[in-house]
Structure formats: C-alpha cells, structure tokens
Scaffold this motif. Structure first.
Motif, short mmCIF file in Angstrom:
data_model
loop_
_atom_site.label_atom_id
_atom_site.label_comp_id
_atom_site.label_asym_id
_atom_site.label_seq_id
_atom_site.Cartn_x
_atom_site.Cartn_y
_atom_site.Cartn_z
N SER A 1 43.96 42.98 48.23
CA SER A 1 42.52 43.22 47.81
C SER A 1 42.90 43.74 46.33
O SER A 1 43.94 44.39 46.05
N ILE A 2 41.92 43.65 45.59
CA ILE A 2 41.65 44.29 44.09
C ILE A 2 40.59 45.45 43.99
O ILE A 2 39.65 45.18 44.37
N ASN A 3 41.24 46.66 43.95
CA ASN A 3 40.56 47.73 43.94
C ASN A 3 40.22 48.37 42.72
O ASN A 3 41.06 48.33 41.74
N THR A 4 38.92 49.17 42.16
CA THR A 4 39.01 49.96 41.42
C THR A 4 39.78 51.36 41.64
O THR A 4 40.32 51.79 42.59
N PRO A 5 40.06 51.95 40.53
CA PRO A 5 40.78 53.44 40.63
C PRO A 5 40.06 54.29 41.73
O PRO A 5 40.77 55.13 42.36
N GLY B 1 38.64 47.26 32.31
CA GLY B 1 39.00 48.49 33.39
C GLY B 1 40.55 48.35 34.07
O GLY B 1 40.93 47.50 33.57
N THR B 2 40.81 49.25 34.62
CA THR B 2 42.04 49.27 35.49
C THR B 2 41.96 48.83 36.98
O THR B 2 40.85 49.53 37.48
N TYR B 3 42.81 47.94 37.44
CA TYR B 3 42.52 47.58 38.93
C TYR B 3 43.92 47.74 39.56
O TYR B 3 44.99 47.58 38.99
#
Length: 398
Positions: free
Chosen positions: A308-312, A350-352
């Motif tokens: 899964s790819i999640n936000t901070p 953004g960062t992921y």
C-alpha cells in the motif's frame, strides 16, 4: 550514504551526557531537605548514553526519535554548546548551529545589530558581514523591521533572521533543530530548498526533525535514538520505519517474534525507476516499480504479497496485491522477489510511504513491513491533494 572515502568531519567516541535533576525545586523543599538527606532528592538523568558516530563530509544526517530521546542534546554536544560527561567529540571546519529560537540574539538590539552580533559569534569578520548583509536581509524577508528591536519580533521573524544569518556564514557543518517548524509554510519551503543547495554544494548537514517528509527529501542517512541510545543508523527509509515502531511502542523483540512466527516474511522493499535503478524521487505519471524481497521458511504452494502507498498521515492512496491482479504465483521456497510495476501512477506532489505484506494462504500467518520505503513525487499540473489530473476549464454563459 556518502562515499566511504570522504573524510570524517564529525566524530563522537563513546559519548555520555548526564544531567543532575533536583526534585526539591522550591525554596521550602531545599530548606527542609538541607544537608545530607537532600542528596536523596537529586537523581542523575542520562540524556545521551555511550554514543559513537562517524559523520563523513558532504552527508546529510537526520537525528530522529521520540521527545526526550536525546536528539537535541546530541546536537548541542556536536555543536560544542554542551560538554560530554565522558567520551570525546571531534569536529572539523566552520560550524553554524541553529538550535534554539533566537539563540545568540540580544532582545534590546535591533535586527541589524543582531546580524553583526550573531554573525561574529559564528566566526565572520565585520567586513564579511558587510559584504553579505543585503543577502541576509533579503533572504529573511523582514527588511521593513530590520531596525526594530528583536524583542518585538514574532517567533517566525526570529526564525527567519536566525536561519538567514546561519546559512550565510557558508559553514562546513550546519546543525538544524526543529526550530524551522515555527516558520510559515512558504519560509519552510525556502529553507528546505536552501538546505538542499547546501547539500548539493557538499556541506555536511545534521538535522533534527520529526517530519518524515523533510527527512526523506533531504537526508541520506537516518539515526534513530531511544532513551539516549542509537537503535538504528543507516538507510533513511529503514530509519523512518524504525522511528514509527518506536513511536508506536513496537520493540525489536516483538517484531522479530512476529517474523519468526510467519511462514513467509517480507525482507525488503525497494522503489525502482524506469531504468531499473533505485530511486526516491519521481514525476507524477512516471513509471514506478515496487520490489518486495520475500523469504519463506519452507516450500509454500499458495501465497500472496501486496503493498500500500500511504501519506505521512497514514491515509492510504493506493494499494494492490497479487490476488487482486490475478497473478499465478509459483511455489516459493527460500528467497524470491515480486515486482509491482505501476505505469501511470498519478499521485499529487508530496512524500509517500510504502507498506508491504506477505501471507501463506494455507499455512496462515501474515508478516509485513511498515514504512518499508519512502519516495517523493513532483507534479507539473496545477492542483492540490494526493491525486493529479489534466484540468481543462470551459466557461459558458449561464
């Protein structure tokens, strides 16, 4: 990580820092406990415990950990603001430290006067300050208040001026604490861009930050502290994962026990670019490959793996697994890798973080890695949020 041939610019050898904490803080308590008995009302607190680090020139290092883990104390030891109780600290070159809000500023002096005062503390001559004065003021963005006493400045103005002075000393080593969090978003971005430029120019940067995005974007080495001791020193992605474990109370023993119990483990997570090399920065829509390294304890016929790819902040923006894409998997026996190729990943800037897991369908037991890898995305399309798209606007009479 930097080239191993780079010279060591900061070295800590078995450094320990102990503080004496008094429990009888009021005058009444001190009088009551005066004498020998008062010793019972003092205790030692070890903020940094037997830390040894070599930092090579040109590297950008993040110091991470929970509040009270010893990050800021370690930074002050490196900067020479504190002396170690035992052990040795060796540094080379000019050092600029931005550790505390307005440190080195005199509240009754104007911003102009404090530029000269603070810059002289950081090792610049008056002629050097004269030469760089306009650049310092321009970067700080507070030209209209430069002749106002700094005691009337807001916290953000303090940070702007202090940071601007520090970076214009052209240091060999830049120490930055969490004070940048006080500035507004635009100034934080400006500071991050300048730190990135320092990094490109070969300056050594040691940064204390709680922001996974800042760490992933700027740093090539992560050091995680817990109770004054180093629990991880190495890859930034792994450091972010270790930090998350520390903050959520998951210890190494529990993680190891979970790995031993599962018949199939996720050993590693890598992010690859279109050319097949490891990468941590992408343009939205560019091909991204997520490679999972797996290990089974015995031959497993039916198994699955996913990510899964999640936000901070922990919000899932995309996920997939071998079951969803209906891949026929061979028997796994020992080590194997699984590549998930994403040809048009349209994420917003953004960062992921990438989480990964594997499961043996018949044997049971799931093993996963939280924050196994981190990457950043840039986008040229105007927009905000975790998704991006081509936007066409049509205006008609209503």
């Amino acid at each position: 990580m930097s080239d191993v041939s780079a010279p060591v610019i900061v070295r800590l050898d078995r450094v320990l820092k102990r503080f004496r904490v008094r429990k009888d803080n009021s005058l009444k308590d001190r009088i009551v406990h005066l004498g020998r008995q008062g010793k019972r009302h003092r205790e030692d607190f070890v903020a940094v415990n037997d830390v040894s680090i070599d930092i090579e020139a040109g590297t950008t290092v993040a110091l991470m950990g929970a509040n009270g883990s010893g990050k800021s104390t370690l930074l002050k030891l490196i900067g020479g603001i504190l002396s170690p109780t035992s052990g040795e600290v060796h540094t080379r070159g000019r050092m600029a430290a931005l550790l505390e809000l307005g440190a080195g500023f005199h509240p009754d002096l104007s911003g102009r006067e404090n530029i000269y005062l603070n810059a002289s503390i950081l090792g610049l001559t008056r002629a050097e300050v004269d030469e760089r004065f306009d650049d310092i003021v321009e970067f700080s963005g507070i030209a209209d208040f430069i002749d106002t006493a700094v005691k009337f400045y807001s916290s953000g103005m303090y940070v702007r001026l202090a940071f601007s002075v520090a970076i214009h000393t052209n240091p060999d080593v830049l120490l930055v604490d969490e004070v940048l969090a006080v500035g507004d978003e635009a100034f934080q971005r400006k500071c991050m861009d300048r730190i990135a430029q320092f990094r490109a120019d070969g300056c050594t940067i040691i940064l204390v930050s709680h922001s996974a995005q800042q760490v992933a974007e700027l740093c090539d080495r992560g050091i995680v502290l817990r109770k004054g001791q180093i629990v991880h020193d190495g890859d930034v992605d792994e450091a972010i994962g270790v930090l998350r474990d520390v903050l959520e109370g998951r210890d190494d023993a529990a993680s190891e026990a979970a790995a031993v119990a599962a018949p199939i483990n996720v050993d590693s997570v890598e992010i690859l670019g279109a050319d097949g090399s490891r990468n941590r920065a992408f343009v939205s829509g560019e091909r991204v490959t997520i490679r999972l390294g797996l290990k089974s304890r015995h031959p497993i016929q039916r198994w699955a793996a996913g990510f899964s790819i999640n936000t901070p902040m922990g919000h899932m923006v995309f996920a997939s697994n071998t079951d969803l894409v209906r891949v026929e998997l061979p028997v796994i026996d020992g080590f194997a890798s699984v590549d998930f190729r994403l040809d048009d990943l349209r994420l917003g800037a953004g960062t992921y973080h990438v989480h990964a897991n594997a499961v043996a369908s018949d044997a049971g037991g799931v093993h996963g890695i939280s924050h196994g890898a981190t990457f950043t995305v840039e986008t040229h399309e105007p927009g905000l949020g975790t998704a991006t798209a081509d936007v066409l606007v049509a205006v008609r009479p209503y």
